[in-house]
Design a protein around this motif. Structure first.
Motif, PDB file in Angstrom:
ATOM      1  N   LYS A  65     -23.975 -35.116   6.321  1.00 22.81           N
ATOM      2  CA  LYS A  65     -25.208 -34.378   6.630  1.00 22.81           C
ATOM      3  C   LYS A  65     -25.390 -33.273   5.593  1.00 22.81           C
ATOM      4  CE  LYS A  65     -27.215 -31.411  10.187  1.00 22.81           C
ATOM      5  NZ  LYS A  65     -28.502 -32.071  10.398  1.00 22.81           N
ATOM      6  N   ILE A  66     -26.628 -32.988   5.271  1.00 23.29           N
ATOM      7  CA  ILE A  66     -26.892 -31.817   4.424  1.00 23.29           C
ATOM      8  C   ILE A  66     -27.577 -30.778   5.304  1.00 23.29           C
ATOM      9  CG2 ILE A  66     -28.068 -30.940   2.373  1.00 23.29           C
ATOM     10  CD1 ILE A  66     -27.834 -33.790   1.204  1.00 23.29           C
ATOM     11  N   ILE A  67     -26.851 -29.702   5.544  1.00 24.31           N
ATOM     12  CA  ILE A  67     -27.406 -28.621   6.370  1.00 24.31           C
ATOM     13  C   ILE A  67     -28.310 -27.786   5.463  1.00 24.31           C
ATOM     14  CG2 ILE A  67     -26.819 -26.586   7.757  1.00 24.31           C
ATOM     15  CD1 ILE A  67     -23.937 -27.836   7.950  1.00 24.31           C
ATOM     16  N   THR A  68     -29.561 -27.626   5.871  1.00 16.04           N
ATOM     17  CA  THR A  68     -30.451 -26.791   5.056  1.00 16.04           C
ATOM     18  C   THR A  68     -31.003 -25.642   5.900  1.00 16.04           C
ATOM     19  OG1 THR A  68     -32.378 -28.137   5.568  1.00 16.04           O
ATOM     20  CG2 THR A  68     -31.172 -28.703   3.562  1.00 16.04           C
ATOM     21  N   LYS A  94     -32.867 -19.708   0.265  1.00 12.74           N
ATOM     22  CA  LYS A  94     -32.687 -21.112   0.664  1.00 12.74           C
ATOM     23  C   LYS A  94     -31.249 -21.506   0.425  1.00 12.74           C
ATOM     24  CE  LYS A  94     -37.275 -23.003  -0.289  1.00 12.74           C
ATOM     25  NZ  LYS A  94     -37.478 -24.029   0.688  1.00 12.74           N
ATOM     26  N   ILE A  95     -30.744 -22.384   1.302  1.00  7.51           N
ATOM     27  CA  ILE A  95     -29.381 -22.875   1.101  1.00  7.51           C
ATOM     28  C   ILE A  95     -29.268 -24.315   1.595  1.00  7.51           C
ATOM     29  CG2 ILE A  95     -28.435 -21.986   3.307  1.00  7.51           C
ATOM     30  CD1 ILE A  95     -25.904 -21.223   1.567  1.00  7.51           C
ATOM     31  N   ALA A  96     -28.467 -25.105   0.900  1.00 11.85           N
ATOM     32  CA  ALA A  96     -28.167 -26.492   1.318  1.00 11.85           C
ATOM     33  C   ALA A  96     -26.658 -26.674   1.284  1.00 11.85           C
ATOM     34  CB  ALA A  96     -28.847 -27.480   0.369  1.00 11.85           C
ATOM     35  N   ARG A 147     -27.782 -22.745  -3.519  1.00 13.38           N
ATOM     36  CA  ARG A 147     -28.468 -21.624  -2.879  1.00 13.38           C
ATOM     37  C   ARG A 147     -29.468 -20.968  -3.825  1.00 13.38           C
ATOM     38  NH1 ARG A 147     -23.402 -18.127  -1.242  1.00 13.38           N
ATOM     39  NH2 ARG A 147     -22.107 -19.863  -1.810  1.00 13.38           N
ATOM     40  N   HIS A 148     -30.522 -20.432  -3.226  1.00 10.89           N
ATOM     41  CA  HIS A 148     -31.508 -19.677  -4.012  1.00 10.89           C
ATOM     42  C   HIS A 148     -31.688 -18.330  -3.326  1.00 10.89           C
ATOM     43  CE1 HIS A 148     -35.181 -18.424  -5.927  1.00 10.89           C
ATOM     44  NE2 HIS A 148     -35.731 -18.300  -4.739  1.00 10.89           N
ATOM     45  N   TYR A 164     -24.231 -21.291   9.870  1.00  7.83           N
ATOM     46  CA  TYR A 164     -25.037 -22.488   9.598  1.00  7.83           C
ATOM     47  C   TYR A 164     -24.171 -23.754   9.713  1.00  7.83           C
ATOM     48  CZ  TYR A 164     -28.051 -18.905   7.580  1.00  7.83           C
ATOM     49  OH  TYR A 164     -28.805 -17.764   7.400  1.00  7.83           O
ATOM     50  N   GLU A 165     -22.910 -23.651   9.264  1.00  4.30           N
ATOM     51  CA  GLU A 165     -22.015 -24.814   9.329  1.00  4.30           C
ATOM     52  C   GLU A 165     -21.740 -25.204  10.789  1.00  4.30           C
ATOM     53  OE1 GLU A 165     -19.975 -23.403   5.148  1.00  4.30           O
ATOM     54  OE2 GLU A 165     -18.779 -23.310   6.971  1.00  4.30           O
TER      55      GLU A 165
END
Lengths: 228, 203
Positions: A65-68, A94-96, A147-148, A164-165
């Motif tokens: 999974k990609i957590i965004t 933003k983060i992925a 990340r941005h 987030y994880e």
């Protein structure tokens, strides 16, 4: 000269006063109550619990999974009873986070006894308890996190990352019923037990492995062991 | 005394304009303060940020049947830290990792000769007790305990590996393997007896 200095001084005082008022009145608030109320127990540096068991793991599913997360600062509330919602410019982070997890289904043999077995002559029927599902591991691809962070925002903290994880892990748990792990677990159990029974002298056609039938999505969620 | 009164009068006359300005500005500040206080009391404003994640797909990478019989579970909680030296103060990162080490036997290692019938006796030879899965840390359950400074993915990866090494070092002991083996013998004996065998020997 003197009057000029006095005016500058008064101007500074006014600016400071206004700044102080605004800072005091506009509070910082996040929508997560968890992160504020969460208490981490620091008393136990290392906890180890050893437990005897008898579990036969029969199916394994690896998921990705990609957590965004998009983190836009917003000024919300109301002014003179009029609702307000303004995106603060240059405030979006933003983060992925890529994550892998392994789920396994097992049959618990701890309470297995003669009550689970019925023999009719040279035929045998084994009644197995319902399978359970557990997340045996999860792995964050730390070096692949993207990340941005805009100039005027702070970087993502470690606490935010772990938050987030944990949400991503919860999402994986919620989607377990759709993964179809239980039929595979049943088949896997039969594939392990039938050769054993054959070696104990039973013919394959005389062996029956019986499970509880027709699992619903609610059943699957109940079978999840470490869904905390 | 007279001189003093004279002096005050002179100063007041000389600075008449300045004092008037100060009074005027003070009134303006108080008025602005009262206005802002009124506005914010009748209003509510918050700077909010969203802490939720987006709804993204969970993809299945692989699905397979396995045969791993677990006889001992060791649940672990490991506090791991790292420090980076700086000129004035050190950066520190402390995290708590959670992992469960599972000891048991891999049923794929059992052969035709592992279960032997001799009359009404069954002799079972179990494979060696091993760690069933080398990936045992549930990293998504990790708790951040303390952080100063900025840490990149490499630092997190190093901490993960450190936690894994410590857990293995502490849990994969001969004592635990012995416990697992003893339990394996008891459990397999009980199950095979339940299946109808009269005499069972597990080794």
């Amino acid at each position: 000269m003197k009057s000029k200095l006095t005016k500058v001084f008064i101007g500074c005082v006014v600016v400071l006063l206004l700044f102080f008022i605004v800072v005091q009145i506009v509070p910082q608030k996040t929508s997560s109550s968890d992160s504020q109320s969460e208490v981490v127990d620091t008393s136990g540096v290392l906890i180890r619990q050893v437990q005897k068991c008898s579990r036969l793991y029969t199916a394994e599913v690896e998921v990705h999974k990609i957590i965004t997360h998009d983190d836009q600062l917003k000024l919300t509330g109301s002014i003179m009873s009029k609702p307000l919602g303004i995106n603060i410019p240059l405030g979006e982070r933003k983060i992925a986070i890529p994550i892998d997890a392994t789920l396994k289904a097992y049959i618990d043999f701890s309470d297995f006894s003669e009550k689970n077995v019925e023999r009719y002559g040279d035929r045998i029927e084994v009644f197995l308890p319902e399978p359970k599902i557990v997340i045996t591991q999860s792995k964050i691809h730390n070096e692949e996190i993207k990340r941005h962070v805009p100039l005027f925002r702070s970087n993502f903290s470690d606490e935010e990352l772990t938050h987030y994880e944990a949400l991503g892990r919860r999402d994986i748990i919620d989607k377990i019923p759709k993964l179809g792990i239980l039929p595979m677990a049943q088949e896997g159990a039969a594939n392990v037990l039938i050769p054993m029974l054959k070696q104990l002298g039973y013919k394959e056609e005389n062996i029956t492995i019986t499970f509880r039938k027709n699992f619903t999505i609610g059943d699957v969620q109940r079978m999840l062991v470490n869904g905390e | 005394m007279k001189n003093m009164a004279q002096l005050i009068k002179t100063i007041l006359r000389y600075n008449k304009l300045t004092i008037a300005s100060i009074i005027f500005v003070a009134i303006v500040v108080v008025a602005v303060f009262l206005l802002i206080t009124y506005l914010f009391r009748s209003s509510s404003l918050h700077v909010e940020k969203d802490d939720k994640i987006n709804n993204t797909a969970v993809t299945v990478e692989s699905m397979r049947q396995i045969g791993e019989w677990e006889f001992l579970i060791i649940s672990n909680e490991e506090l791991v830290d790292t420090t980076r030296k700086r000129l004035f103060s050190d950066d520190e990162l402390v995290r708590i990792y959670y992992g469960v080490l599972r000891l048991g036997i891999d049923m794929r290692k059992m052969t035709d000769k592992s279960i032997v019938m001799k009359g009404d006796s069954v002799i079972i030879t179990l494979p060696e007790i091993t760690l069933l899965d080398d990936n045992f840390i549930d990293e998504a359950r990790t708790k951040s305990f303390y952080e100063t400074g900025n840490w990149d993915g490499k630092a997190h990866e190093a901490l993960y590996n450190k936690a894994k090494r410590l857990m293995k070092q502490r849990c994969l002991t001969e004592e635990n393997k012995h416990k697992a083996r003893e339990n394996a013998i008891d459990q397999v004996e009980k199950i095979v007896m339940s299946l109808g065998a009269k005499n069972v020997r597990v080794k």
